[in-house]
Motif scaffolding. Structure first.
Motif, PDB file in Angstrom:
ATOM      1  N   ASN A  58       0.955  -1.072  -0.183  1.00  0.00           N
ATOM      2  CA  ASN A  58      -0.033  -0.179   0.071  1.00  0.00           C
ATOM      3  C   ASN A  58       1.003   1.164  -0.007  1.00  0.00           C
ATOM      4  OD1 ASN A  58       0.586  -1.233   2.679  1.00  0.00           O
ATOM      5  ND2 ASN A  58      -0.200   0.925   3.241  1.00  0.00           N
ATOM      6  N   SER A 107      -7.374  -5.867  -6.035  1.00  0.00           N
ATOM      7  CA  SER A 107      -8.107  -4.404  -6.357  1.00  0.00           C
ATOM      8  C   SER A 107      -7.722  -3.405  -5.429  1.00  0.00           C
ATOM      9  CB  SER A 107      -9.455  -4.704  -6.151  1.00  0.00           C
ATOM     10  OG  SER A 107      -9.799  -4.895  -4.956  1.00  0.00           O
ATOM     11  N   HIS A 108      -7.314  -3.602  -4.301  1.00  0.00           N
ATOM     12  CA  HIS A 108      -6.963  -2.721  -3.236  1.00  0.00           C
ATOM     13  C   HIS A 108      -5.518  -2.128  -3.578  1.00  0.00           C
ATOM     14  CE1 HIS A 108      -9.169  -5.245   0.038  1.00  0.00           C
ATOM     15  NE2 HIS A 108     -10.038  -4.263  -0.794  1.00  0.00           N
ATOM     16  N   LYS A 162      -5.945   0.332  -6.787  1.00  0.00           N
ATOM     17  CA  LYS A 162      -6.455   1.500  -6.361  1.00  0.00           C
ATOM     18  C   LYS A 162      -5.204   2.496  -5.824  1.00  0.00           C
ATOM     19  CE  LYS A 162      -9.004   1.643  -2.449  1.00  0.00           C
ATOM     20  NZ  LYS A 162     -10.068   1.745  -1.463  1.00  0.00           N
ATOM     21  N   GLN A 163      -4.189   1.796  -5.048  1.00  0.00           N
ATOM     22  CA  GLN A 163      -3.328   2.779  -4.497  1.00  0.00           C
ATOM     23  C   GLN A 163      -1.889   3.101  -5.565  1.00  0.00           C
ATOM     24  OE1 GLN A 163      -2.449   2.021  -0.576  1.00  0.00           O
ATOM     25  NE2 GLN A 163      -4.349   1.854   0.294  1.00  0.00           N
ATOM     26  N   LYS A 215      -1.323   0.663 -12.298  1.00  0.00           N
ATOM     27  CA  LYS A 215      -1.274  -0.868 -13.030  1.00  0.00           C
ATOM     28  C   LYS A 215       0.228  -1.417 -13.303  1.00  0.00           C
ATOM     29  CE  LYS A 215      -5.745  -0.080 -15.024  1.00  0.00           C
ATOM     30  NZ  LYS A 215      -6.249   0.624 -16.359  1.00  0.00           N
ATOM     31  N   HIS A 264     -11.706  -0.418   3.262  1.00  0.00           N
ATOM     32  CA  HIS A 264     -11.512   0.014   1.586  1.00  0.00           C
ATOM     33  C   HIS A 264     -12.785   0.354   1.150  1.00  0.00           C
ATOM     34  CE1 HIS A 264      -7.495  -0.621   0.299  1.00  0.00           C
ATOM     35  NE2 HIS A 264      -7.215  -1.571   1.025  1.00  0.00           N
ATOM     36  N   GLU A 289     -14.240   3.381   2.538  1.00  0.00           N
ATOM     37  CA  GLU A 289     -13.416   4.765   1.765  1.00  0.00           C
ATOM     38  C   GLU A 289     -13.936   5.037   0.603  1.00  0.00           C
ATOM     39  OE1 GLU A 289      -8.563   5.084   1.824  1.00  0.00           O
ATOM     40  OE2 GLU A 289      -9.283   3.783   0.123  1.00  0.00           O
ATOM     41  N   GLU A 290     -14.397   3.901  -0.290  1.00  0.00           N
ATOM     42  CA  GLU A 290     -14.904   3.969  -1.657  1.00  0.00           C
ATOM     43  C   GLU A 290     -16.138   4.796  -1.669  1.00  0.00           C
ATOM     44  OE1 GLU A 290     -14.111   0.149  -3.399  1.00  0.00           O
ATOM     45  OE2 GLU A 290     -12.066   0.502  -2.717  1.00  0.00           O
TER      46      GLU A 290
END
Ligand code: TXA
Ligand code: MG
Length: 317
Positions: free
Chosen positions: A140, A151-152, A155-156, A159, A282, A285-286
């Motif tokens: 993270n 996916s977490h 997000k941070q 790719k 998460h 947060e979204e």
């Protein structure tokens, strides 16, 4: 690079990336790690840059064979050896005096090294195939929520980093960290293994680290945090504006109309609560909620680690 299925071919491909000084995100039984060859300073530097992690915050070295501990630590007391016999592979990180060959960038020049053998087939295979020791913090951004699913990480970190898909991690909370120093055993971070289990094996109580001993930046006040304000409550009666809030209860079904709500464990099971904690944070947060309320859990067993993460995520101690 996409999220990669955990096939032998893909793990081998990632092992080659590690070998060549690259960085790979991979599952462990606790949370996902962002790994690089621990003995390649440039590779390790990439981890710090990607995470925006301060250089004074040392990394855990992941090994796939127990005897490799002796290649990294200059002194392994018998009680520690017993712990590795009983609890490795598993979510226990051990801090010992380091051997000279361990690069300072990994240990933040602390004179000690943190080592663990993860209990995850993909992680173990990756380490073995790379023929390296893998330095890896959680995957993270520094001080943000830990990742328990690919996916977490996307997000941070975006790719660009290959991620091996190991689905949702089993424990969902980081390893327990203990430190041996001059005949004393300290609990530096409560985690997935209950401290009582460790104390039983070593026949000693784990001490609370004093300020001189800590220096584990996991102890920095704000950590593991969502991008929204997180407020710890005893229960729903403490919540003012449910319509603009997220509420995470321990096990009771939330009764008000929240923007987002979830339960850590419907049965009030602390192990399940730990495994869901970061995933639910998460999601909260979204959500569109302005702030997140989270209910306290009992501080026994793994509940100690849950409350440690919740307090740090909220900036309280
Ligand atoms: O479960 C875990 O431990 C995960 C997975 C990926 O293995 N890793 C993890 O790493 O949580 P990280 O970097 O997010 O947290 C490791 C903590 C940090 O707070 C770091 O400061 C501390 O361990 N640490 C590492 N080496 C240390 C040392 N030599 N002395 C004191 N603290 C140390
Ligand atoms: Mg971390």
């Amino acid at each position: 690079m996409p999220v990669l299925k955990a096939t032998f071919k893909n793990i081998k491909k990632c092992a080659l990336i590690i070998k060549k000084g690259g960085v790979v995100a991979f599952p462990t039984e606790t949370v996902y790690g962002l790994g690089a060859d621990a003995f390649n300073e440039n590779a390790v530097l990439k981890i710090f840059n990607i995470k925006k992690r301060p250089r004074f915050d040392p990394l855990i070295i992941h090994i796939a064979n127990k005897p490799d501990l002796f290649k990294l630590a200059s002194h392994v007391p018998n009680k520690i050896l017993r712990l590795t016999q009983k609890l490795w592979p598993g979510p226990l990180t051990i801090i010992l005096p380091k051997k000279k060959i361990v690069p300072d960038i990994v240990t933040a020049s602390m004179g000690t090294v943190a080592v663990r053998m993860p209990d995850n087939k993909i992680a173990l295979e990756l380490i073995k195939l790379s023929k390296k020791f893998i330095a890896a913090p959680s995957a993270n951004k520094f001080s943000k929520l830990s990742p328990t699913s690919p996916s977490h990480i996307l997000k941070q970190l975006g790719k660009d980093i290959p991620i091996i898909d190991g689905k949702k991690t089993v424990y969902g909370i980081e390893s327990t960290i203990i430190k041996y120093e001059k005949g004393n055993y300290y609990l530096l971070r409560p985690g997935a293994i209950e401290k009582e289990k460790i104390e039983k094996i070593i026949g000693k109580k784990l001490k609370k680290p004093n300020k001189k001993i800590i220096e584990a930046p996991g102890q920095i006040k704000k950590h593991y945090s969502p991008d929204k304000k997180l407020i710890i409550v005893n229960g729903e009666k403490d919540i003012k504006k449910p319509e603009e809030s997220a509420y995470i209860s321990f096990y009771k079904k939330p009764s008000k109309n929240y923007l987002f709500s979830a339960r850590l464990s419907k049965d009030g099971n602390l192990i399940e609560a730990a495994s869901n904690l970061f995933e639910i944070l998460h999601l909260a947060e979204e959500s569109k909620a302005k702030q997140i309320y989270i209910q306290k859990v009992p501080e026994k067993g793994i509940g100690l680690a849950i409350m440690d993460r919740i307090r740090k995520a909220s900036g309280n101690e």
